[in-house]
Design an enzyme around this catalytic site. Structure first.
Site, PDB file in Angstrom:
ATOM      1  N   GLU A 100       0.817  -1.223   0.000  1.00  0.00           N
ATOM      2  CA  GLU A 100       0.000   0.000   0.000  1.00  0.00           C
ATOM      3  C   GLU A 100       0.845   1.264   0.000  1.00  0.00           C
ATOM      4  OE1 GLU A 100      -2.721  -3.190   1.711  1.00  0.00           O
ATOM      5  OE2 GLU A 100      -0.628  -2.579   2.051  1.00  0.00           O
ATOM      6  N   GLY A 155      12.544  13.067   2.305  1.00  0.00           N
ATOM      7  CA  GLY A 155      13.668  12.155   2.082  1.00  0.00           C
ATOM      8  C   GLY A 155      13.262  10.703   2.158  1.00  0.00           C
TER       9      GLY A 155
END
Length: 550
Positions: free
Chosen positions: A50, A412
């Site tokens: 997911e 990040g």
């Protein structure tokens, strides 16, 4: 009019918003939406995790400058998507996550996969709510699209219980949802625009920093006109990369450090003053530098440093207004010559690494080989997913058009490689897509290269393989010593063989002379092709290209 299930109404609203594709992973809680998507002609692309579904929807939104949609089942399906939503939140991406839930009549009784999902997303979305009944599905979806795209974009979460999706409601409720959001632009305050132009008119060393909003707000042409008229040096990050052609006289890439350290006026357009630019403070910015900050969100202006001129507006409108009143900066020619000399000197220093024959292969040699081959392959979309290997690639790869560079953004977040590439390839099947990632990043959502194979989505996967978390290993060793550089090593895995196991192709390269031929084969393969490259974990740090900001 006909009575439709809540699931069919969800799909009808997706279609009305222009969403042709949604990303998902199979779960019975959301099966009524699947059935509705089949009936409404909305394509479903099912991933292997997911998180990847959320990342793919994120990329879909970035590339279409619209909204991306992911559909996940209850409980662990929803929690697995949290990282993708958080990444979209940090990058200001209008992602709509639809999460299944137990039927309302069983909630609180210990239903399968029951948990407090709406509260989970409260801190990382613009709106998180539960749809209480089938007849409210259309209005809630309309609000989700409106909130996600209004002002500074961002993600939205809607919980849809099983009975809400299964029960019926009049399709007229969906047909009534029209004109539910505006595409109005936000021009800047004329007083602030005049003040910015006055600063630029006196500037001797101006610099423009442009970010993803230049792309999102369709400011590409306005940026080019402003740069041409004013002669201001331009540096771009995020999806701003490629919004000014690399051969434009004002386009710079390698001299940003020197430019900011000496600039007297810095125009910041649609990018936050965060860790990527030293928070806008000394020593990254010159002492006494005067800042013009442009952002659609007023609360972002002035964060981390004083701002002489703050302009609340969308990037295109403000850039157009500045271009209309701009004049050639007094010292533009000399200032650009100075920066071009710095750029040339940096390029010369890089060239030694780009031509290195060392083994394991140097990051710069890999990046340069990829840039050469990609320039011959045509209009390539690059996806950056990793630490040092991407940091180096960003210094070398020429992004020649807007919308051709995707990276996770300020969170990040690793693992965007395969899902971002899947979205890019679905949207433009004729355009080559290349993932540049580290071996660590491959481990997060690398299984979704199987999704790419399954859906027939050719792409090039370049893995910089140093059998380590290279961006962490070197500084951790420097801080604490070899015996304390724990949790930074990986097994020497052949990622090309992993992709082959999925039905793709690949090869391993450990000789720099073999890089370009291998990459040529990858781009010509017509399949998912992994080039696994043995690189030196120490090389990026030794060349000064590595870094880890905290």
């Amino acid at each position: 009019m006909e009575t439709l299930t809540g699931g069919r109404l969800v799909a009808r609203m997706l279609r009305k918003e222009g969403v042709t594709t949604a990303f998902t992973l199979s779960g019975l809680h959301v099966a009524p939406i699947y059935a509705g998507c089949v009936d409404e002609g909305v394509r479903l692309v099912d991933t292997r995790h997911e998180q990847a579904a959320a990342h793919a929807a994120d990329a879909w939104a970035r590339l279409t400058r619209g909204v991306g949609v992911a559909i996940v089942t209850a409980g662990p399906g929803v929690t697995d998507a949290v990282t993708g939503v958080a990444n979209a939140w940090a990058a200001n991406v209008p992602l709509v996550l639809l999460g299944g839930a137990a039927p309302t009549f069983n909630q609180g009784r210990g239903s399968l996969q029951e948990m407090p999902q709406v509260q989970l997303f409260a801190g990382i979305t613009k709106w998180s709510d539960r749809v209480p009944s089938a007849d409210l599905v259309p209005s809630f979806l309309a609000k989700a699209f409106r909130v996600a795209r209004a002002g500074r974009p961002g993600p939205v979460f809607l919980e849809l219980p099983w009975d809400v999706l299964s029960n019926g409601a009049d399709e007229a409720l969906a047909e009534a949802q029209t004109l539910y959001r505006t595409d109005a632009r936000m021009p800047g305050d004329p007083r602030k625009l005049d003040a910015a132009l006055a600063l630029l008119a006196r500037a001797e060393r101006p610099v423009l920093l442009g970010g993803s909003s230049v792309w999102w707000d369709d400011g590409v042409d306005a940026l080019a006109r402003l740069a041409t008229r004013s002669g201001i040096p331009v540096y771009l990050n995020g999806m701003g990369r490629g919004c000014l052609p690399p051969d434009h006289p004002s386009a710079f890439q390698l001299s940003r450090k020197e430019a900011l350290a000496q600039a007297d006026v810095v125009v910041v357009v649609g990018t936050p003053l965060d860790f990527r630019v030293g928070y806008g403070t000394e020593p990254t910015f010159a002492p006494g530098a005067r800042v013009v900050q442009v952002d659609v969100e007023g609360a972002e202006i002035g964060r981390n440093r004083p701002v002489e001129v703050g302009i609340v507006g969308d990037a295109r409108s403000v850039l157009e207004a500045l271009e209309a009143g701009a004049k050639l900066a007094p010292g533009a020619a000399g200032w650009r010559t100075f920066l071009r000399e710095k750029e040339t000197a940096r390029a010369e220093k890089q060239r030694a690494y780009e031509e290195s024959d060392q083994r394991p292969i140097h990051h710069f040699r890999l990046a340069k080989a990829l840039d050469r081959v990609a320039s011959r392959a045509g209009d390539v979309t690059f996806v950056g997913d990793g630490g040092n290997v991407v940091a180096v690639a960003a210094k070398v790869l020429k992004v020649r058009k807007p919308g051709r560079w995707l990276d996770p953004g300020p969170l990040g977040c690793l693992g965007v490689g395969a899902p971002f590439a899947i979205a890019a390839k679905l949207l433009a099947p004729e355009r080559p897509v290349c993932v540049v990632q580290g071996d660590g990043a491959f481990g997060l959502n690398g299984f979704d290269f199987e999704t790419a194979v399954r859906f027939g989505l050719p792409m090039v996967v370049v893995v910089g393989n140093d059998a380590a978390w290279g961006q962490i290993l070197v500084p951790q060793r420097g801080l604490y010593g070899d015996d304390h550089a724990v949790a930074t090593k990986l097994a020497p895995t052949r990622y090309d063989r992993v992709v082959e196991a999925f039905g793709g192709k690949g090869e391993h390269v450990d000789d720099p002379a073999d890089l370009e031929p291998a990459l040529e084969r990858a781009f010509a393969s017509g399949t998912v092709y992994c080039v696994d490259v043995a690189i030196d974990p120490e090389a990026a740090a030794a060349s000064g290209a590595a870094g880890y900001a905290i």
